[in-house]
Write a protein that holds these residues in place. Sequence first.
Motif, PDB file in Angstrom:
ATOM      1  N   ALA A   1      -2.756   0.272  -4.824  1.00 57.97           N
ATOM      2  CA  ALA A   1      -3.153   0.617  -3.458  1.00 57.97           C
ATOM      3  C   ALA A   1      -4.558   0.115  -2.928  1.00 57.97           C
ATOM      4  O   ALA A   1      -4.573  -0.272  -1.715  1.00 57.97           O
ATOM      5  CB  ALA A   1      -2.992   2.285  -2.996  1.00 57.97           C
TER       6      ALA A   1
ATOM      7  N   ALA B   1       2.661   1.793  -3.353  1.00 58.05           N
ATOM      8  CA  ALA B   1       1.809   2.229  -4.263  1.00 58.05           C
ATOM      9  C   ALA B   1       1.222   3.656  -4.294  1.00 58.05           C
ATOM     10  O   ALA B   1       1.389   4.464  -5.351  1.00 58.05           O
ATOM     11  CB  ALA B   1       0.694   1.081  -4.421  1.00 58.05           C
ATOM     12  N   HIS B   2       0.947   3.920  -2.802  1.00 57.82           N
ATOM     13  CA  HIS B   2       0.487   5.405  -2.751  1.00 57.82           C
ATOM     14  C   HIS B   2       1.574   6.320  -2.837  1.00 57.82           C
ATOM     15  O   HIS B   2       1.296   7.152  -3.258  1.00 57.82           O
ATOM     16  CB  HIS B   2       0.006   5.375  -1.031  1.00 57.82           C
ATOM     17  CG  HIS B   2      -0.483   6.757  -0.745  1.00 57.82           C
ATOM     18  ND1 HIS B   2      -1.741   7.200  -1.411  1.00 57.82           N
ATOM     19  CD2 HIS B   2      -0.086   7.734   0.262  1.00 57.82           C
ATOM     20  CE1 HIS B   2      -2.015   8.350  -1.055  1.00 57.82           C
ATOM     21  NE2 HIS B   2      -1.045   8.814   0.067  1.00 57.82           N
TER      22      HIS B   2
ATOM     23  N   LEU C   1      -7.928   8.079  -2.359  1.00 56.21           N
ATOM     24  CA  LEU C   1      -6.456   7.912  -3.016  1.00 56.21           C
ATOM     25  C   LEU C   1      -6.455   8.882  -4.074  1.00 56.21           C
ATOM     26  O   LEU C   1      -5.357   9.397  -4.283  1.00 56.21           O
ATOM     27  CB  LEU C   1      -6.425   6.549  -3.131  1.00 56.21           C
ATOM     28  CG  LEU C   1      -6.013   5.535  -2.122  1.00 56.21           C
ATOM     29  CD1 LEU C   1      -6.183   3.953  -2.632  1.00 56.21           C
ATOM     30  CD2 LEU C   1      -4.994   5.922  -1.336  1.00 56.21           C
TER      31      LEU C   1
ATOM     32  N   THR D   1      -3.540  11.925  -4.066  1.00 51.47           N
ATOM     33  CA  THR D   1      -2.249  11.738  -5.010  1.00 51.47           C
ATOM     34  C   THR D   1      -2.163  13.254  -6.020  1.00 51.47           C
ATOM     35  O   THR D   1      -1.182  13.735  -6.509  1.00 51.47           O
ATOM     36  CB  THR D   1      -2.242  10.830  -5.784  1.00 51.47           C
ATOM     37  OG1 THR D   1      -3.430  10.568  -6.809  1.00 51.47           O
ATOM     38  CG2 THR D   1      -2.242   9.533  -4.709  1.00 51.47           C
TER      39      THR D   1
ATOM     40  N   TYR E   1       0.928  -1.102  -0.066  1.00 54.77           N
ATOM     41  CA  TYR E   1      -0.074  -0.070   0.032  1.00 54.77           C
ATOM     42  C   TYR E   1       0.853   1.229   0.011  1.00 54.77           C
ATOM     43  O   TYR E   1       0.724   2.496  -0.759  1.00 54.77           O
ATOM     44  CB  TYR E   1      -0.715  -0.098   1.159  1.00 54.77           C
ATOM     45  CG  TYR E   1      -1.415   1.570   1.453  1.00 54.77           C
ATOM     46  CD1 TYR E   1      -2.348   1.951   0.690  1.00 54.77           C
ATOM     47  CD2 TYR E   1      -0.907   2.159   2.391  1.00 54.77           C
ATOM     48  CE1 TYR E   1      -2.782   3.326   1.003  1.00 54.77           C
ATOM     49  CE2 TYR E   1      -1.358   3.546   2.698  1.00 54.77           C
ATOM     50  CZ  TYR E   1      -2.210   3.946   1.830  1.00 54.77           C
ATOM     51  OH  TYR E   1      -2.551   5.434   2.163  1.00 54.77           O
TER      52      TYR E   1
ATOM     53  N   THR F   1      -3.211   4.035  -7.674  1.00 59.65           N
ATOM     54  CA  THR F   1      -4.417   4.093  -6.913  1.00 59.65           C
ATOM     55  C   THR F   1      -4.898   2.763  -7.102  1.00 59.65           C
ATOM     56  O   THR F   1      -5.208   1.814  -6.141  1.00 59.65           O
ATOM     57  CB  THR F   1      -5.327   5.012  -7.207  1.00 59.65           C
ATOM     58  OG1 THR F   1      -4.701   6.402  -7.095  1.00 59.65           O
ATOM     59  CG2 THR F   1      -6.607   4.908  -6.589  1.00 59.65           C
TER      60      THR F   1
END
Length: 119
Positions: free
Chosen positions: A33, A24-25, A60, A64, A21, A30
């Motif tokens: 994540a 990926a974040h 998410l 971002t 997570y 997304t």
Amino acid sequence: MHDNQPRTSTPDILPEVITRYLRAHRAHDTATAVTAFTREATVIDDGNTYEGTEAIEGWLGRSTTEFTYTIHLTNSQQTDATHYIATHHLEGNFPGGTIDLRYQFTLRDDLIERLVIEP
């Protein structure tokens, strides 16, 4: 050491689902994540609650793109069998410019069931 005492750990001690997570974040991925969460997961961030994967995916996506920032893991600890805290230092163009945030994870069935993000 008593079993009920928090254990400070290095980032590689965090469970795979949490590191997946976080990675990926940071990469603004997304789609990856959101796979770290249970279908009925809850995220609490900045005073807002997001329940279920659709709401979390929306959160998410916004988080971002709203601000540009760098994020660095500064500490992690396991507080019991299913609870972990990952502390991050963020710097960017958000109000205040820098902040340390505690990502408090609760796991169920090797997925994130609850995530609370707060200073």
